[in-house]
Each structure stands twice: as structure tokens, then as C-alpha cells.
Scaffold this motif. Structure first.
Motif, PDB file in Angstrom:
ATOM      1  N   TYR A   1       0.807  -1.224   0.000  1.00 56.31           N
ATOM      2  CA  TYR A   1       0.000   0.000   0.000  1.00 56.31           C
ATOM      3  C   TYR A   1       0.837   1.269   0.000  1.00 56.31           C
ATOM      4  O   TYR A   1       1.946   1.304   0.556  1.00 56.31           O
ATOM      5  CB  TYR A   1      -0.922   0.034   1.220  1.00 56.31           C
ATOM      6  CG  TYR A   1      -2.276  -0.565   0.952  1.00 56.31           C
ATOM      7  CD1 TYR A   1      -3.364   0.237   0.627  1.00 56.31           C
ATOM      8  CD2 TYR A   1      -2.470  -1.937   1.008  1.00 56.31           C
ATOM      9  CE1 TYR A   1      -4.617  -0.304   0.377  1.00 56.31           C
ATOM     10  CE2 TYR A   1      -3.719  -2.487   0.759  1.00 56.31           C
ATOM     11  CZ  TYR A   1      -4.783  -1.665   0.447  1.00 56.31           C
ATOM     12  OH  TYR A   1      -6.015  -2.204   0.193  1.00 56.31           O
ATOM     13  N   HIS A   2       0.247   2.301  -0.594  1.00 62.25           N
ATOM     14  CA  HIS A   2       0.807   3.654  -0.599  1.00 62.25           C
ATOM     15  C   HIS A   2      -0.339   4.603  -0.261  1.00 62.25           C
ATOM     16  O   HIS A   2      -1.490   4.329  -0.601  1.00 62.25           O
ATOM     17  CB  HIS A   2       1.369   4.004  -1.976  1.00 62.25           C
ATOM     18  CG  HIS A   2       2.285   2.951  -2.524  1.00 62.25           C
ATOM     19  ND1 HIS A   2       3.604   2.859  -2.171  1.00 62.25           N
ATOM     20  CD2 HIS A   2       2.030   1.927  -3.375  1.00 62.25           C
ATOM     21  CE1 HIS A   2       4.145   1.821  -2.807  1.00 62.25           C
ATOM     22  NE2 HIS A   2       3.212   1.242  -3.533  1.00 62.25           N
ATOM     23  N   GLU A   3      -0.016   5.710   0.377  1.00 62.71           N
ATOM     24  CA  GLU A   3      -1.038   6.693   0.715  1.00 62.71           C
ATOM     25  C   GLU A   3      -0.413   8.075   0.772  1.00 62.71           C
ATOM     26  O   GLU A   3       0.678   8.255   1.318  1.00 62.71           O
ATOM     27  CB  GLU A   3      -1.666   6.364   2.075  1.00 62.71           C
ATOM     28  CG  GLU A   3      -2.741   7.349   2.486  1.00 62.71           C
ATOM     29  CD  GLU A   3      -3.395   6.991   3.813  1.00 62.71           C
ATOM     30  OE1 GLU A   3      -4.247   7.783   4.256  1.00 62.71           O
ATOM     31  OE2 GLU A   3      -3.064   5.943   4.406  1.00 62.71           O
TER      32      GLU A   3
ATOM     33  N   TRP B   1      -3.241   3.738  -3.094  1.00 62.84           N
ATOM     34  CA  TRP B   1      -3.006   2.848  -4.219  1.00 62.84           C
ATOM     35  C   TRP B   1      -2.141   1.703  -3.732  1.00 62.84           C
ATOM     36  O   TRP B   1      -1.485   1.797  -2.694  1.00 62.84           O
ATOM     37  CB  TRP B   1      -2.394   3.577  -5.415  1.00 62.84           C
ATOM     38  CG  TRP B   1      -1.012   4.126  -5.227  1.00 62.84           C
ATOM     39  CD1 TRP B   1       0.165   3.554  -5.648  1.00 62.84           C
ATOM     40  CD2 TRP B   1      -0.640   5.366  -4.597  1.00 62.84           C
ATOM     41  NE1 TRP B   1       1.230   4.356  -5.317  1.00 62.84           N
ATOM     42  CE2 TRP B   1       0.766   5.479  -4.677  1.00 62.84           C
ATOM     43  CE3 TRP B   1      -1.364   6.382  -3.973  1.00 62.84           C
ATOM     44  CZ2 TRP B   1       1.465   6.554  -4.152  1.00 62.84           C
ATOM     45  CZ3 TRP B   1      -0.670   7.452  -3.446  1.00 62.84           C
ATOM     46  CH2 TRP B   1       0.733   7.543  -3.539  1.00 62.84           C
TER      47      TRP B   1
ATOM     48  N   TYR C   1     -10.195  -1.869  -8.412  1.00 58.52           N
ATOM     49  CA  TYR C   1      -9.054  -2.764  -8.591  1.00 58.52           C
ATOM     50  C   TYR C   1      -9.143  -3.454  -9.945  1.00 58.52           C
ATOM     51  O   TYR C   1     -10.223  -3.610 -10.517  1.00 58.52           O
ATOM     52  CB  TYR C   1      -8.990  -3.806  -7.464  1.00 58.52           C
ATOM     53  CG  TYR C   1     -10.248  -4.615  -7.288  1.00 58.52           C
ATOM     54  CD1 TYR C   1     -10.442  -5.803  -7.992  1.00 58.52           C
ATOM     55  CD2 TYR C   1     -11.260  -4.189  -6.430  1.00 58.52           C
ATOM     56  CE1 TYR C   1     -11.600  -6.547  -7.837  1.00 58.52           C
ATOM     57  CE2 TYR C   1     -12.428  -4.933  -6.271  1.00 58.52           C
ATOM     58  CZ  TYR C   1     -12.589  -6.106  -6.978  1.00 58.52           C
ATOM     59  OH  TYR C   1     -13.745  -6.832  -6.828  1.00 58.52           O
TER      60      TYR C   1
ATOM     61  N   HIS D   1      -3.565  -4.089  -9.371  1.00 62.29           N
ATOM     62  CA  HIS D   1      -3.415  -2.691  -8.948  1.00 62.29           C
ATOM     63  C   HIS D   1      -4.745  -2.216  -8.391  1.00 62.29           C
ATOM     64  O   HIS D   1      -5.805  -2.610  -8.881  1.00 62.29           O
ATOM     65  CB  HIS D   1      -3.022  -1.797 -10.124  1.00 62.29           C
ATOM     66  CG  HIS D   1      -1.704  -2.153 -10.725  1.00 62.29           C
ATOM     67  ND1 HIS D   1      -0.513  -1.730 -10.210  1.00 62.29           N
ATOM     68  CD2 HIS D   1      -1.398  -2.928 -11.788  1.00 62.29           C
ATOM     69  CE1 HIS D   1       0.471  -2.213 -10.934  1.00 62.29           C
ATOM     70  NE2 HIS D   1      -0.046  -2.949 -11.903  1.00 62.29           N
ATOM     71  N   LEU D   2      -4.668  -1.375  -7.391  1.00 64.97           N
ATOM     72  CA  LEU D   2      -5.866  -0.712  -6.899  1.00 64.97           C
ATOM     73  C   LEU D   2      -5.560   0.762  -6.725  1.00 64.97           C
ATOM     74  O   LEU D   2      -4.417   1.147  -6.470  1.00 64.97           O
ATOM     75  CB  LEU D   2      -6.385  -1.347  -5.602  1.00 64.97           C
ATOM     76  CG  LEU D   2      -5.549  -1.286  -4.330  1.00 64.97           C
ATOM     77  CD1 LEU D   2      -5.759   0.009  -3.572  1.00 64.97           C
ATOM     78  CD2 LEU D   2      -5.921  -2.457  -3.444  1.00 64.97           C
ATOM     79  N   VAL D   3      -6.591   1.582  -6.877  1.00 62.01           N
ATOM     80  CA  VAL D   3      -6.441   3.027  -6.741  1.00 62.01           C
ATOM     81  C   VAL D   3      -7.749   3.609  -6.234  1.00 62.01           C
ATOM     82  O   VAL D   3      -8.831   3.177  -6.646  1.00 62.01           O
ATOM     83  CB  VAL D   3      -5.999   3.689  -8.069  1.00 62.01           C
ATOM     84  CG1 VAL D   3      -7.031   3.503  -9.158  1.00 62.01           C
ATOM     85  CG2 VAL D   3      -5.655   5.147  -7.873  1.00 62.01           C
TER      86      VAL D   3
ATOM     87  N   GLU E   1      -5.191  10.025  -1.075  1.00 60.88           N
ATOM     88  CA  GLU E   1      -5.139   9.062  -2.177  1.00 60.88           C
ATOM     89  C   GLU E   1      -4.529   7.764  -1.662  1.00 60.88           C
ATOM     90  O   GLU E   1      -3.581   7.782  -0.878  1.00 60.88           O
ATOM     91  CB  GLU E   1      -4.260   9.575  -3.319  1.00 60.88           C
ATOM     92  CG  GLU E   1      -4.735  10.872  -3.922  1.00 60.88           C
ATOM     93  CD  GLU E   1      -3.730  11.444  -4.914  1.00 60.88           C
ATOM     94  OE1 GLU E   1      -2.718  10.771  -5.222  1.00 60.88           O
ATOM     95  OE2 GLU E   1      -3.946  12.574  -5.367  1.00 60.88           O
TER      96      GLU E   1
ATOM     97  N   PHE F   1     -12.094   2.236  -3.434  1.00 62.82           N
ATOM     98  CA  PHE F   1     -11.177   2.083  -4.560  1.00 62.82           C
ATOM     99  C   PHE F   1     -11.688   1.092  -5.589  1.00 62.82           C
ATOM    100  O   PHE F   1     -12.605   0.314  -5.344  1.00 62.82           O
ATOM    101  CB  PHE F   1      -9.781   1.674  -4.075  1.00 62.82           C
ATOM    102  CG  PHE F   1      -9.718   0.373  -3.314  1.00 62.82           C
ATOM    103  CD1 PHE F   1      -9.657  -0.841  -3.974  1.00 62.82           C
ATOM    104  CD2 PHE F   1      -9.679   0.373  -1.928  1.00 62.82           C
ATOM    105  CE1 PHE F   1      -9.579  -2.032  -3.282  1.00 62.82           C
ATOM    106  CE2 PHE F   1      -9.599  -0.812  -1.217  1.00 62.82           C
ATOM    107  CZ  PHE F   1      -9.547  -2.018  -1.897  1.00 62.82           C
TER     108      PHE F   1
ATOM    109  N   THR G   1      -9.463   6.418  -2.822  1.00 64.24           N
ATOM    110  CA  THR G   1      -9.355   7.503  -1.847  1.00 64.24           C
ATOM    111  C   THR G   1      -9.562   6.986  -0.432  1.00 64.24           C
ATOM    112  O   THR G   1     -10.128   5.907  -0.219  1.00 64.24           O
ATOM    113  CB  THR G   1     -10.409   8.596  -2.128  1.00 64.24           C
ATOM    114  OG1 THR G   1     -11.707   8.000  -2.086  1.00 64.24           O
ATOM    115  CG2 THR G   1     -10.172   9.251  -3.481  1.00 64.24           C
TER     116      THR G   1
ATOM    117  N   GLU H   1      -0.060  -2.179  -5.196  1.00 60.00           N
ATOM    118  CA  GLU H   1       0.251  -3.227  -6.145  1.00 60.00           C
ATOM    119  C   GLU H   1       0.070  -4.529  -5.387  1.00 60.00           C
ATOM    120  O   GLU H   1       0.359  -4.595  -4.198  1.00 60.00           O
ATOM    121  CB  GLU H   1       1.706  -3.140  -6.638  1.00 60.00           C
ATOM    122  CG  GLU H   1       2.086  -1.828  -7.278  1.00 60.00           C
ATOM    123  CD  GLU H   1       2.487  -0.763  -6.254  1.00 60.00           C
ATOM    124  OE1 GLU H   1       3.021  -1.110  -5.180  1.00 60.00           O
ATOM    125  OE2 GLU H   1       2.244   0.419  -6.516  1.00 60.00           O
TER     126      GLU H   1
END
Length: 116
Positions: free
Chosen positions: A29-31, A37, A63, A49-51, A35, A61, A53, A39
């Protein structure tokens, strides 16, 4: 202020149906600034991938994933972030495929360094 998901790795606590994520799938995860997202890969998923809020403890999100059989699939997920007694995070997810029929719920939990 809720803890950031940035840099955390999550894994499902149980296997789903074939062709979906399972206990060997890992989500990175990234934040940033609301936002989110990630991998992911593992099990029947070659690459995903997911993206979306984040607002407080809620994630929303979409995916998309490539599976080992060469097919692709996509969907929508709404998750709630919760803290476990040991300090790790848990995501309780309600998801629905958009590329085919089907929906369900799942739980992913933060994986610690020694458990990866």
C-alpha cells in the motif's frame, strides 16, 4: 488522525474462490493526501493494482488484476480501517466485481516483517 497505510504490506486472512486473492497474495500500500493505491500479486493473481481515496477510516477504490490463466478482472471495493490489539492494521472489505457477476467480503491484515 488515522495511521497511514503508506509503506505497509497486507495479506488476506483466508483464501477466496479460485482466481481471486488468497493468503499468499501480498498488497503493498501507498497513501498520500487522501489518495491510496497498491500493487498486489500472489496465488492466482499475477499482477494487480488498486487506486482510490481515503476519508478517515474508510477506503473507496477500484481494482484490476491479471490472473495466472491469462484473464483479467476488475471491481470496486469499500473498506474500513481498524487497529488490532497488537497495533497492526486490519482492512474489512466489501467488494463487487464489475467485469463479471459476484460480490463478497474479505479481511486483510498488516503483515509484519518477520511474517512476510
Amino acid at each position: 488522525m488515522p495511521r497511514s497505510l503508506d509503506g505497509l504490506t497486507f495479506a488476506p486472512v483466508a483464501d477466496q474462490a479460485p482466481g481471486q486473492v488468497g493468503t499468499s497474495t501480498r498488497f503493498a500500500y501507498h497513501e498520500k493526501n487522501g489518495e491510496v493505491w497498491a500493487e498486489y500479486a500472489g496465488g492466482d493473481v499475477v499482477r494487480g493494482h488498486l487506486v482510490g481515496t481515503r476519508q478517515g477510516d474508510r477506503l473507496d477504490f477500484r481494482y484490476v488484476q491479471l490472473r495466472t490463466d491469462g484473464t483479467t478482472a476488475c471491481g470496486h471495493c469499500a473498506s474500513t480501517v481498524a487497529e488490532l490489539p497488537d497495533g497492526r492494521l486490519r482492512l474489512v472489505e466489501a467488494w463487487e466485481w464489475e467485469s463479471r457477476t459476484g460480490s463478497g467480503t474479505s479481511v486483510v491484515e498488516q503483515v509484519t516483517e518477520h511474517a512476510r
